[in-house]
Design a protein around this motif. Structure first.
Motif, PDB file in Angstrom:
ATOM      1  N   GLU A  82       0.893  -1.264  -0.058  1.00 52.82           N
ATOM      2  CA  GLU A  82       0.018  -0.056   0.055  1.00 52.82           C
ATOM      3  C   GLU A  82       0.792   1.299   0.025  1.00 52.82           C
ATOM      4  O   GLU A  82       0.342   2.445  -0.146  1.00 52.82           O
ATOM      5  CB  GLU A  82      -0.944  -0.038   1.283  1.00 52.82           C
ATOM      6  N   CYS A  83       2.148   1.100   0.419  1.00 50.56           N
ATOM      7  CA  CYS A  83       2.809   2.231   0.379  1.00 50.56           C
ATOM      8  C   CYS A  83       4.004   2.358  -0.934  1.00 50.56           C
ATOM      9  O   CYS A  83       4.753   3.406  -0.935  1.00 50.56           O
ATOM     10  CB  CYS A  83       3.727   2.424   1.605  1.00 50.56           C
ATOM     11  N   TRP A 130       5.342   5.853  -2.485  1.00 48.25           N
ATOM     12  CA  TRP A 130       5.039   6.917  -1.486  1.00 48.25           C
ATOM     13  C   TRP A 130       6.362   7.765  -1.456  1.00 48.25           C
ATOM     14  O   TRP A 130       7.667   7.188  -1.587  1.00 48.25           O
ATOM     15  CB  TRP A 130       5.281   6.329  -0.016  1.00 48.25           C
ATOM     16  N   GLU A 154       1.183  16.526  -0.619  1.00 44.76           N
ATOM     17  CA  GLU A 154       0.531  15.304   0.093  1.00 44.76           C
ATOM     18  C   GLU A 154      -0.981  14.846  -0.483  1.00 44.76           C
ATOM     19  O   GLU A 154      -1.162  13.520  -0.055  1.00 44.76           O
ATOM     20  CB  GLU A 154      -0.038  16.170   1.545  1.00 44.76           C
ATOM     21  N   ASP A 166      -0.093  11.281  -1.945  1.00 47.06           N
ATOM     22  CA  ASP A 166       0.264  10.341  -1.129  1.00 47.06           C
ATOM     23  C   ASP A 166      -0.592   8.963  -1.405  1.00 47.06           C
ATOM     24  O   ASP A 166      -2.063   9.132  -1.447  1.00 47.06           O
ATOM     25  CB  ASP A 166      -0.019  10.502   0.463  1.00 47.06           C
ATOM     26  N   PRO A 167      -0.108   7.785  -1.494  1.00 49.23           N
ATOM     27  CA  PRO A 167      -0.875   6.517  -1.905  1.00 49.23           C
ATOM     28  C   PRO A 167      -1.993   6.415  -0.536  1.00 49.23           C
ATOM     29  O   PRO A 167      -1.674   6.406   0.821  1.00 49.23           O
ATOM     30  CB  PRO A 167       0.155   5.421  -1.460  1.00 49.23           C
ATOM     31  N   GLU A 168      -3.146   5.958  -1.238  1.00 47.22           N
ATOM     32  CA  GLU A 168      -4.284   5.784  -0.065  1.00 47.22           C
ATOM     33  C   GLU A 168      -3.878   4.568   0.797  1.00 47.22           C
ATOM     34  O   GLU A 168      -3.391   3.595   0.099  1.00 47.22           O
ATOM     35  CB  GLU A 168      -5.608   5.767  -0.796  1.00 47.22           C
ATOM     36  N   GLY A 169      -4.070   4.715   1.808  1.00 46.08           N
ATOM     37  CA  GLY A 169      -3.875   3.530   2.701  1.00 46.08           C
ATOM     38  C   GLY A 169      -2.306   3.227   3.414  1.00 46.08           C
ATOM     39  O   GLY A 169      -2.389   2.347   3.965  1.00 46.08           O
ATOM     40  N   CYS A 170      -1.698   4.463   2.933  1.00 48.53           N
ATOM     41  CA  CYS A 170      -0.042   4.154   3.445  1.00 48.53           C
ATOM     42  C   CYS A 170      -0.284   4.643   4.850  1.00 48.53           C
ATOM     43  O   CYS A 170      -0.009   6.139   4.714  1.00 48.53           O
ATOM     44  CB  CYS A 170       0.761   4.847   2.374  1.00 48.53           C
ATOM     45  N   LYS A 200       0.932   8.909   6.303  1.00 48.32           N
ATOM     46  CA  LYS A 200       0.245   9.865   7.245  1.00 48.32           C
ATOM     47  C   LYS A 200       0.942  10.241   8.483  1.00 48.32           C
ATOM     48  O   LYS A 200       0.931  11.348   9.004  1.00 48.32           O
ATOM     49  CB  LYS A 200      -1.189   9.259   7.780  1.00 48.32           C
TER      50      LYS A 200
END
Length: 579
Positions: free
Chosen positions: A93-94, A97, A103, A106-110, A114
């Motif tokens: 999920e990253c 990144w 911002e 940024d990959p969702e769920g990484c 966050k």
């Protein structure tokens, strides 16, 4: 003519992917071998080689996801995912990144994306320094935030550093902050040991106070902190304030006004109650041994807690009854640095254990009378030394002269140069006793009743000066009844003749302390909270009646957050949307 065999497009794609994966792996292994064998490659191209390996690794991971043969794909995955001493892969999920891009990209769920953004916002706020804060913690907090960002970088970044998933403890407890100043109170000595242990386990800590600053930082870093530390007072303030604790976890104390009425959802707090952990040197003690009726208006005997979820959310340096978490400290590392002076080379002296001259003026009927110390100072067999700070209007007993203030190092050396450390009643439980034992110096301590109990809470109550130490017994700790001078004199003489060598209780050795901290950090607080809910009929337990009111009456608790205030993350989201 025989027609040529044409594979379906999907089969051809899978075949090509498998071949490409093999090429990449072979090329990866060749480059890796060159890096090991050729000194020029090792010295001049290590960074480029590392980046190429990372790129090839990611390409192979993407490719094997589409392979038809799952067994073969898992074998490739096993080659690529080396964890011990090898390659640390980027979580799926990253992938992609990049902290340098906006911002919004940024990959969702990484998670670590966050975490990086939240850390950088707190860092910028700390650098600006316009908020109310403890000035002496600034450098520590800045260094911590900057170093911790490395945990959240892409694994291909040369600055990346593996860390626990949520590597931060946010502490608003004053004594955690005081570890930065080198203070020597028992609370600070405990916390100094614990924060060193945290570092050994790969964790960081922020010392953020006063109260509003601690709340704000907690609101800004929900995905970064592992848990929150604070005092009993600030914890009571937060759990009873609908603008601090999470909306779904707010519950008025027993018989108290519901302060959430009229507070809009936008102003409701966001800090989960299970994340609020208390660190307390003394623990939540029952009426039987403490003045909780004065401090908290709590008049019932037996166990109680100023954390609504129970004493399991309270960590102490002692194995207290009632479910407190035993988070021990160790002075082993520091103590062993000091040379052990052989018994026959020591001063023919006993050191009177008292930090302040006011201790001798306490109106405590159980303490030894001042005349005892005058008589003991006249004993011709040995010298009686003293380091108590002489306070105005509080003279030392006749016959005593203070050597004056000692640094921590000087005091450790002094304790190790005498033949006994003698307690006069205060302070109740102090690390100095363990410093003495580790330096091979026996300790003499008073018990306050002839039949003093040494079980359960009585071990930590008012039965003696230092119950846990008294329980060790001779030849390490000698006791005397506080009203019997003959017992005092005999105990000192026996202690001074004892050659005990170094002694560290098993539960204060560094290996045990770290194992306890590791277990503490591995607890699933959210799951524990769910268990509490089940046992309480699905409701968050209420704080005991009148505890909050008494806290404010005595002006011990911090002021509640004011009307109009919104959680920090909500304000940041709004600012981002407006931009």
């Amino acid at each position: 003519m025989k027609p040529s065999t044409i594979l379906p497009p999907l089969a051809r794609s899978l075949s090509q992917r498998r071949t490409l994966v093999i090429y990449i792996i072979v090329f990866f292994l060749i480059l890796f071998s060159l890096g090991l064998l050729h000194p020029d490659v090792r010295s001049e191209s290590a960074e480029h080689l590392s980046r190429f390996k990372d790129w090839g690794h990611d390409q192979a991971l993407n490719l094997f996801d589409g392979l038809e043969d799952e067994r073969w794909a898992s074998k490739v995955k096993g080659w690529l995912e080396l964890e011990d001493g090898g390659y640390v892969k980027e979580k799926k999920e990253c992938r992609g990144w990049d902290p340098q891009v906006d911002e919004a990209m940024d990959p969702e769920g990484c998670l670590k994306a966050k975490q990086y953004r939240q850390t950088m916002r707190v860092l910028a706020r700390e650098e600006l320094g316009k908020h109310d804060r403890w000035w002496f913690t600034r450098d520590h907090n800045l260094d911590t935030l900057r170093n911790m960002t490395r945990c959240f970088l892409p694994v291909i970044d040369p600055e990346f550093m593996p860390c626990p998933e949520k590597p931060l403890i946010i502490s608003g407890w004053w004594y955690t902050a005081e570890t930065i100043t080198g203070a020597t109170t028992g609370e600070v000595i405990w916390q100094s040991s614990v924060v060193k242990q945290l570092k050994q386990l790969g964790y960081y800590y922020l010392a953020v106070g006063p109260y509003v600053n601690w709340v704000t930082v907690a609101e800004m870093m929900p995905d970064v902190y592992h848990l929150l530390w604070n005092s009993d007072l600030d914890t009571v303030t937060c759990v009873t304030d609908p603008r601090c604790v999470a909306k779904e976890h707010y519950m008025p104390p027993e018989g108290a006004e519901d302060l959430s009425i009229g507070v809009s959802d936008e102003e409701r707090g966001v800090i989960p109650i299970w994340a609020l952990n208390i660190v307390d040197y003394w623990g939540s003690r029952p009426l039987d041994i403490a003045n909780v009726n004065y401090w908290w208006n709590h008049t019932e005997r037996g166990e109680w807690s100023y954390h609504p979820l129970g004493q399991e959310w309270i960590a102490t340096p002692w194995p207290l009854p009632g479910g407190h978490y035993h988070l021990p400290y160790s002075i082993e590392d520091e103590c062993l640095k000091a040379p052990l002076i052989p018994h026959d080379e020591r001063k023919n002296a006993a050191l009177l254990f008292a930090k302040k001259s006011s201790y001798f003026h306490y109106k405590n009927p159980y303490f030894p009378p001042s005349a005892f110390w005058t008589r003991l100072s006249h004993n011709p067999s040995y010298d009686l030394l003293c380091t108590a700070k002489e306070e105005e209007g509080k003279p030392l007993p006749d016959g005593l002269e203070s050597m004056g203030y000692q640094t921590k190092e000087e005091y450790t050396t002094l304790v190790g140069s005498v033949r006994a450390l003698v307690g006069m009643g205060a302070p109740p439980i102090s690390p100095s006793v363990y410093t003495a034992l580790c330096q091979g110096t026996p300790v003499v301590l008073p018990i306050f009743t002839e039949d003093a109990r040494m079980d359960g809470w009585h071990l930590y109550g008012s039965s003696s000066q230092h119950g846990p130490a008294v329980a060790l017994g001779e030849p390490y700790v000698y006791k005397y009844y506080s009203k019997n001078y003959t017992q005092l004199e005999e105990a000192v003489e026996r202690a001074m003749s004892s050659d005990i060598g170094r002694f560290i209780p098993d539960d204060m050795k560094i290996t045990y302390a770290i194992s306890q901290l590791s277990k503490y950090l591995s607890r699933d607080l959210k799951k524990m909270f769910e268990g509490v809910l089940i046992s309480n009929g699905g409701r968050v337990p209420r704080l005991a009646k009148e505890t909050r009111e008494r806290c404010y009456e005595l002006r011990r608790c911090s002021a509640p957050l004011g009307p109009g205030r919104r959680p920090a993350m909500s304000r940041l989201r709004d600012a981002s949307t407006d931009g």
